[in-house]
Write a protein that holds these residues in place. Sequence first.
Motif, PDB file in Angstrom:
ATOM      1  N   VAL A 174       0.992  -1.203   0.032  1.00  0.00           N
ATOM      2  CA  VAL A 174      -0.068   0.064   0.129  1.00  0.00           C
ATOM      3  C   VAL A 174       0.878   1.033   0.074  1.00  0.00           C
ATOM      4  O   VAL A 174       1.876   1.570   1.056  1.00  0.00           O
ATOM      5  CB  VAL A 174      -1.076   0.004   1.245  1.00  0.00           C
ATOM      6  CG1 VAL A 174      -1.860   1.313   1.024  1.00  0.00           C
ATOM      7  CG2 VAL A 174      -1.847  -1.271   1.198  1.00  0.00           C
ATOM      8  N   LYS A 175       0.509   2.040  -0.894  1.00  0.00           N
ATOM      9  CA  LYS A 175       1.328   3.403  -1.033  1.00  0.00           C
ATOM     10  C   LYS A 175       0.283   4.384  -0.878  1.00  0.00           C
ATOM     11  O   LYS A 175      -0.847   4.461  -1.698  1.00  0.00           O
ATOM     12  CB  LYS A 175       2.216   3.489  -2.256  1.00  0.00           C
ATOM     13  CG  LYS A 175       3.234   2.491  -2.429  1.00  0.00           C
ATOM     14  CD  LYS A 175       3.738   2.753  -3.979  1.00  0.00           C
ATOM     15  CE  LYS A 175       5.170   1.610  -4.151  1.00  0.00           C
ATOM     16  NZ  LYS A 175       5.908   1.864  -5.367  1.00  0.00           N
ATOM     17  N   ALA A 176       0.551   5.491  -0.010  1.00  0.00           N
ATOM     18  CA  ALA A 176      -0.512   6.662  -0.011  1.00  0.00           C
ATOM     19  C   ALA A 176       0.220   8.002   0.324  1.00  0.00           C
ATOM     20  O   ALA A 176       1.086   7.986   1.233  1.00  0.00           O
ATOM     21  CB  ALA A 176      -1.553   6.492   1.139  1.00  0.00           C
ATOM     22  N   ASN A 177      -0.056   8.773  -0.466  1.00  0.00           N
ATOM     23  CA  ASN A 177       1.019  10.156  -0.343  1.00  0.00           C
ATOM     24  C   ASN A 177      -0.291  11.211  -0.371  1.00  0.00           C
ATOM     25  O   ASN A 177      -1.095  11.339  -1.045  1.00  0.00           O
ATOM     26  CB  ASN A 177       1.817  10.343  -1.490  1.00  0.00           C
ATOM     27  CG  ASN A 177       2.773   9.305  -1.728  1.00  0.00           C
ATOM     28  OD1 ASN A 177       3.068   8.707  -0.759  1.00  0.00           O
ATOM     29  ND2 ASN A 177       3.210   8.899  -3.072  1.00  0.00           N
ATOM     30  N   GLY A 178       0.308  12.339   0.417  1.00  0.00           N
ATOM     31  CA  GLY A 178      -0.660  13.725   0.529  1.00  0.00           C
ATOM     32  C   GLY A 178      -1.985  13.272   0.945  1.00  0.00           C
ATOM     33  O   GLY A 178      -2.910  13.143   0.277  1.00  0.00           O
ATOM     34  N   ARG A 179      -2.082  13.325   2.578  1.00  0.00           N
ATOM     35  CA  ARG A 179      -3.455  13.257   2.969  1.00  0.00           C
ATOM     36  C   ARG A 179      -4.417  14.236   2.863  1.00  0.00           C
ATOM     37  O   ARG A 179      -4.010  15.655   3.250  1.00  0.00           O
ATOM     38  CB  ARG A 179      -3.200  12.873   4.382  1.00  0.00           C
ATOM     39  CG  ARG A 179      -4.577  12.627   5.208  1.00  0.00           C
ATOM     40  CD  ARG A 179      -4.305  12.274   6.636  1.00  0.00           C
ATOM     41  NE  ARG A 179      -3.764  13.190   7.460  1.00  0.00           N
ATOM     42  CZ  ARG A 179      -4.036  14.262   7.928  1.00  0.00           C
ATOM     43  NH1 ARG A 179      -5.363  14.324   8.026  1.00  0.00           N
ATOM     44  NH2 ARG A 179      -3.397  14.896   8.747  1.00  0.00           N
ATOM     45  N   THR A 180      -5.477  14.162   1.978  1.00  0.00           N
ATOM     46  CA  THR A 180      -6.586  15.085   1.930  1.00  0.00           C
ATOM     47  C   THR A 180      -7.732  15.208   2.953  1.00  0.00           C
ATOM     48  O   THR A 180      -8.565  15.896   2.905  1.00  0.00           O
ATOM     49  CB  THR A 180      -7.128  15.006   0.392  1.00  0.00           C
ATOM     50  OG1 THR A 180      -7.562  13.430   0.085  1.00  0.00           O
ATOM     51  CG2 THR A 180      -5.826  15.484  -0.505  1.00  0.00           C
ATOM     52  N   GLY A 181      -7.889  13.840   3.640  1.00  0.00           N
ATOM     53  CA  GLY A 181      -9.066  13.776   4.276  1.00  0.00           C
ATOM     54  C   GLY A 181      -8.524  13.651   5.783  1.00  0.00           C
ATOM     55  O   GLY A 181      -7.419  13.977   6.183  1.00  0.00           O
TER      56      GLY A 181
END
Length: 316
Positions: A174-181
């Motif tokens: 799992v890759k996740a960048n830049g939290r918007t929530g």
Amino acid sequence: KQTLGNFSLSITLPLSFITVLQKGLKENFADAQVSVVDCPDLTQEPFKFPAKGICGKPRIADVGGVPYLIPLVQKEKVYDLNTVAKDIELPGAFILGAGAVSSKILGVNAELIPIVQTKSEKKPAVNGSYVAQINPADKGCLLEKYSSKYTDCEFGLLANLYASEGRPGKVIEVKANGRTGELNFVSCLRQTLEKHYGEKPVGMGGTFIIQKGKAKIHIMPPEFSTCPLNTDEDVNNWLKFFEMKAPLICQPVIVSRDPGFDLRVEHTHCFSHHGEGGHYHQDTSPDSVQYLGYFQPAELLFRIDRPQETHLVGRD
């Protein structure tokens, strides 16, 4: 004991599991990618775990609970990871997760980041755990390898544990960048699974790295509270909060929903190689944060020493 998921990455993992996670993450992060890959060698940097992978008979154990810590501590609640491995029908298991230290061993209260290859008939235990406590000198974080001072595999009060045979194999990357929530990385994963699978509990564990950015982390004080902690506000006033910098290596344990076992449905502790660690709450640099994780769906859930008197305070 309860069956979880019935997923096998090498044979029957539904494609929907991957697409569901990616869709949920994209609702909370600017960019997210989920795929099935070979587990990296976890004995190497930056992990330096005592086992190469997180595959083989994956299962989750919820041991003790927050009610043994608050409103007032029950210090007699002490457990051993080698015993837990037998209790979950996997002697010699490789265990990751989040828990509390045995105050009988350390003499103080502290966060435990369990990373243990438990003992088997052929091999002794290898304890790669870390302890995060309040430094008496400057009231900051003191992070130490457990084995630098202690030879046991004990813990106290509570722990959420992911266990496997510690083998290489296929895992979910799992890759996740830049939290918007608003959701943190772990809550986003869990709530995504809960929304999709509903009443069917799905669990997973593994490890993830906060590669860039900073995070809100707490460490419990060395002294247990002598005044009852009856509300979340009481607990937060008692805990010591810090902003810690990447890279942070985190050990999450996730169950999508509680099937009536009085579970802590998500719990994540982290360590680093620069002296910081503790209980993960949320990244504090949403624009720049980068997550990289490796997860395995669990097949079984075990509930050990469930508190008879319970409450929902202090489970964040």
